[in-house]
Design a protein around this motif. Structure first.
Motif, PDB file in Angstrom:
ATOM      1  N   ILE A   1     -16.151 127.137  48.560  1.00  0.00           N
ATOM      2  CA  ILE A   1     -16.464 128.050  49.544  1.00  0.00           C
ATOM      3  C   ILE A   1     -16.184 129.394  49.000  1.00  0.00           C
ATOM      4  CG2 ILE A   1     -15.800 128.809  51.717  1.00  0.00           C
ATOM      5  CD1 ILE A   1     -15.395 126.212  52.756  1.00  0.00           C
ATOM      6  N   LEU A   2     -15.021 129.471  48.223  1.00  0.00           N
ATOM      7  CA  LEU A   2     -14.807 130.801  47.678  1.00  0.00           C
ATOM      8  C   LEU A   2     -15.771 131.329  46.598  1.00  0.00           C
ATOM      9  CD1 LEU A   2     -12.750 132.958  46.559  1.00  0.00           C
ATOM     10  CD2 LEU A   2     -11.918 131.544  44.924  1.00  0.00           C
ATOM     11  N   PHE A   3     -16.393 130.316  45.759  1.00  0.00           N
ATOM     12  CA  PHE A   3     -17.401 130.723  44.973  1.00  0.00           C
ATOM     13  C   PHE A   3     -18.538 131.265  45.474  1.00  0.00           C
ATOM     14  CE2 PHE A   3     -14.927 127.859  41.704  1.00  0.00           C
ATOM     15  CZ  PHE A   3     -14.361 128.798  41.111  1.00  0.00           C
ATOM     16  N   LEU A   4     -19.201 130.630  46.736  1.00  0.00           N
ATOM     17  CA  LEU A   4     -20.185 130.838  47.443  1.00  0.00           C
ATOM     18  C   LEU A   4     -20.083 132.230  47.868  1.00  0.00           C
ATOM     19  CD1 LEU A   4     -21.241 127.521  48.917  1.00  0.00           C
ATOM     20  CD2 LEU A   4     -22.457 128.791  47.306  1.00  0.00           C
ATOM     21  N   VAL A   5     -18.966 132.542  48.638  1.00  0.00           N
ATOM     22  CA  VAL A   5     -18.650 133.852  49.343  1.00  0.00           C
ATOM     23  C   VAL A   5     -18.699 134.947  48.321  1.00  0.00           C
ATOM     24  CG1 VAL A   5     -16.880 135.173  50.688  1.00  0.00           C
ATOM     25  CG2 VAL A   5     -17.427 132.843  51.382  1.00  0.00           C
ATOM     26  N   TRP A   6     -17.823 134.732  46.913  1.00  0.00           N
ATOM     27  CA  TRP A   6     -17.880 135.508  45.852  1.00  0.00           C
ATOM     28  C   TRP A   6     -19.281 136.007  45.536  1.00  0.00           C
ATOM     29  CZ3 TRP A   6     -13.050 137.194  44.017  1.00  0.00           C
ATOM     30  CH2 TRP A   6     -12.992 138.199  42.993  1.00  0.00           C
ATOM     31  N   ALA A   7     -20.046 135.012  45.265  1.00  0.00           N
ATOM     32  CA  ALA A   7     -21.621 135.223  44.743  1.00  0.00           C
ATOM     33  C   ALA A   7     -22.190 136.027  45.811  1.00  0.00           C
ATOM     34  CB  ALA A   7     -22.257 133.922  44.492  1.00  0.00           C
ATOM     35  N   GLU A   8     -22.100 135.615  47.157  1.00  0.00           N
ATOM     36  CA  GLU A   8     -22.798 136.359  48.132  1.00  0.00           C
ATOM     37  C   GLU A   8     -22.389 137.743  48.269  1.00  0.00           C
ATOM     38  OE1 GLU A   8     -25.361 137.083  51.152  1.00  0.00           O
ATOM     39  OE2 GLU A   8     -25.378 135.593  49.762  1.00  0.00           O
ATOM     40  N   LEU A   9     -20.923 137.951  48.059  1.00  0.00           N
ATOM     41  CA  LEU A   9     -20.501 139.556  48.047  1.00  0.00           C
ATOM     42  C   LEU A   9     -20.979 140.174  46.752  1.00  0.00           C
ATOM     43  CD1 LEU A   9     -17.043 138.871  49.496  1.00  0.00           C
ATOM     44  CD2 LEU A   9     -18.981 140.086  50.797  1.00  0.00           C
ATOM     45  N   SER A  10     -21.068 139.421  45.703  1.00  0.00           N
ATOM     46  CA  SER A  10     -21.261 140.138  44.433  1.00  0.00           C
ATOM     47  C   SER A  10     -22.857 140.511  44.206  1.00  0.00           C
ATOM     48  CB  SER A  10     -20.808 139.569  43.213  1.00  0.00           C
ATOM     49  OG  SER A  10     -21.411 138.290  43.105  1.00  0.00           O
ATOM     50  N   VAL A  11     -23.827 139.715  44.524  1.00  0.00           N
ATOM     51  CA  VAL A  11     -25.134 139.626  44.328  1.00  0.00           C
ATOM     52  C   VAL A  11     -26.166 139.305  45.348  1.00  0.00           C
ATOM     53  CG1 VAL A  11     -24.932 139.484  41.696  1.00  0.00           C
ATOM     54  CG2 VAL A  11     -25.193 137.379  43.218  1.00  0.00           C
ATOM     55  N   GLY A  12     -25.479 138.781  46.543  1.00  0.00           N
ATOM     56  CA  GLY A  12     -26.444 138.659  47.660  1.00  0.00           C
ATOM     57  C   GLY A  12     -27.285 137.213  47.683  1.00  0.00           C
ATOM     58  N   ILE A  13     -26.915 136.369  46.981  1.00  0.00           N
ATOM     59  CA  ILE A  13     -27.759 135.174  46.792  1.00  0.00           C
ATOM     60  C   ILE A  13     -28.488 134.602  47.952  1.00  0.00           C
ATOM     61  CG2 ILE A  13     -26.578 134.344  44.490  1.00  0.00           C
ATOM     62  CD1 ILE A  13     -25.069 132.397  46.183  1.00  0.00           C
ATOM     63  N   PHE A  14     -27.747 134.543  49.049  1.00  0.00           N
ATOM     64  CA  PHE A  14     -28.596 134.367  50.394  1.00  0.00           C
ATOM     65  C   PHE A  14     -29.256 135.313  51.051  1.00  0.00           C
ATOM     66  CE2 PHE A  14     -24.817 131.486  49.407  1.00  0.00           C
ATOM     67  CZ  PHE A  14     -25.440 130.205  49.329  1.00  0.00           C
ATOM     68  N   GLY A  15     -28.923 136.620  50.925  1.00  0.00           N
ATOM     69  CA  GLY A  15     -29.471 137.861  51.089  1.00  0.00           C
ATOM     70  C   GLY A  15     -29.127 137.944  52.698  1.00  0.00           C
ATOM     71  N   SER A  16     -27.669 137.760  52.915  1.00  0.00           N
ATOM     72  CA  SER A  16     -27.367 137.707  54.490  1.00  0.00           C
ATOM     73  C   SER A  16     -26.817 139.199  54.712  1.00  0.00           C
ATOM     74  CB  SER A  16     -26.280 136.679  54.557  1.00  0.00           C
ATOM     75  OG  SER A  16     -24.907 137.051  53.825  1.00  0.00           O
ATOM     76  N   PRO A  17     -26.634 139.669  56.007  1.00  0.00           N
ATOM     77  CA  PRO A  17     -26.061 140.943  56.219  1.00  0.00           C
ATOM     78  C   PRO A  17     -24.566 141.079  55.647  1.00  0.00           C
ATOM     79  CG  PRO A  17     -26.967 139.863  58.321  1.00  0.00           C
ATOM     80  CD  PRO A  17     -27.109 138.708  57.106  1.00  0.00           C
ATOM     81  N   PHE A  18     -24.022 139.828  55.452  1.00  0.00           N
ATOM     82  CA  PHE A  18     -22.878 139.853  54.987  1.00  0.00           C
ATOM     83  C   PHE A  18     -22.635 140.708  53.839  1.00  0.00           C
ATOM     84  CE2 PHE A  18     -19.253 136.915  53.153  1.00  0.00           C
ATOM     85  CZ  PHE A  18     -18.480 137.534  53.781  1.00  0.00           C
ATOM     86  N   ALA A  19     -23.717 140.601  52.823  1.00  0.00           N
ATOM     87  CA  ALA A  19     -23.517 140.897  51.455  1.00  0.00           C
ATOM     88  C   ALA A  19     -24.086 142.489  51.560  1.00  0.00           C
ATOM     89  CB  ALA A  19     -24.227 140.169  50.434  1.00  0.00           C
ATOM     90  N   GLY A  20     -24.460 142.937  52.916  1.00  0.00           N
ATOM     91  CA  GLY A  20     -25.290 144.148  53.132  1.00  0.00           C
ATOM     92  C   GLY A  20     -26.721 143.994  52.511  1.00  0.00           C
ATOM     93  N   SER A  21     -27.378 142.935  52.546  1.00  0.00           N
ATOM     94  CA  SER A  21     -28.575 143.047  52.311  1.00  0.00           C
ATOM     95  C   SER A  21     -29.531 143.328  53.720  1.00  0.00           C
ATOM     96  CB  SER A  21     -29.138 141.533  51.843  1.00  0.00           C
ATOM     97  OG  SER A  21     -28.476 141.006  50.637  1.00  0.00           O
TER      98      SER A  21
END
Length: 96
Positions: free
Chosen positions: A76-96
């Motif tokens: 879970i940490l790695f998925l959240v980190w990846a989402e915050l860093s590059v937006g792998i899921f394209g969620s609003p959480f990452a600013g996408s």
């Protein structure tokens, strides 16, 4: 009790060490561009993950179950980190 305190100190030192990596990288390249908010978010993420893993290791009796739970927490940490860093899921959480 002393061993548990040493593990908590190890968690804190590990978080500091991991946060030093981008801090040092920023001195040598423009590719890494973190501001204070980035360091705070990363520090909180790492610290909370470390403490949750520590609680799991202290409270879960069966070692196999504890290891499985820690693996899920780290995933879970790695998925959240990846989402915050590059937006792998394209969620609003990452600013996408």
């Amino acid at each position: 009790m002393m061993t548990q305190n040493k593990r908590l100190m190890g968690i804190l030192l590990t978080v500091v060490f991991i946060l030093f990596i981008p801090l040092v990288a920023m001195q040598f390249t423009d590719e890494v561009n973190w501001d204070l908010f980035d360091f705070v978010v990363a520090g909180v993420l790492l610290l909370v993950t470390g403490i949750v893993c520590e609680v799991v290791l202290r409270k879960v009796r069966k070692q196999d179950n504890a290891i499985a739970l820690v693996a899920v927490i780290l995933a879970i940490l790695f998925l959240v980190w990846a989402e915050l860093s590059v937006g792998i899921f394209g969620s609003p959480f990452a600013g996408s």
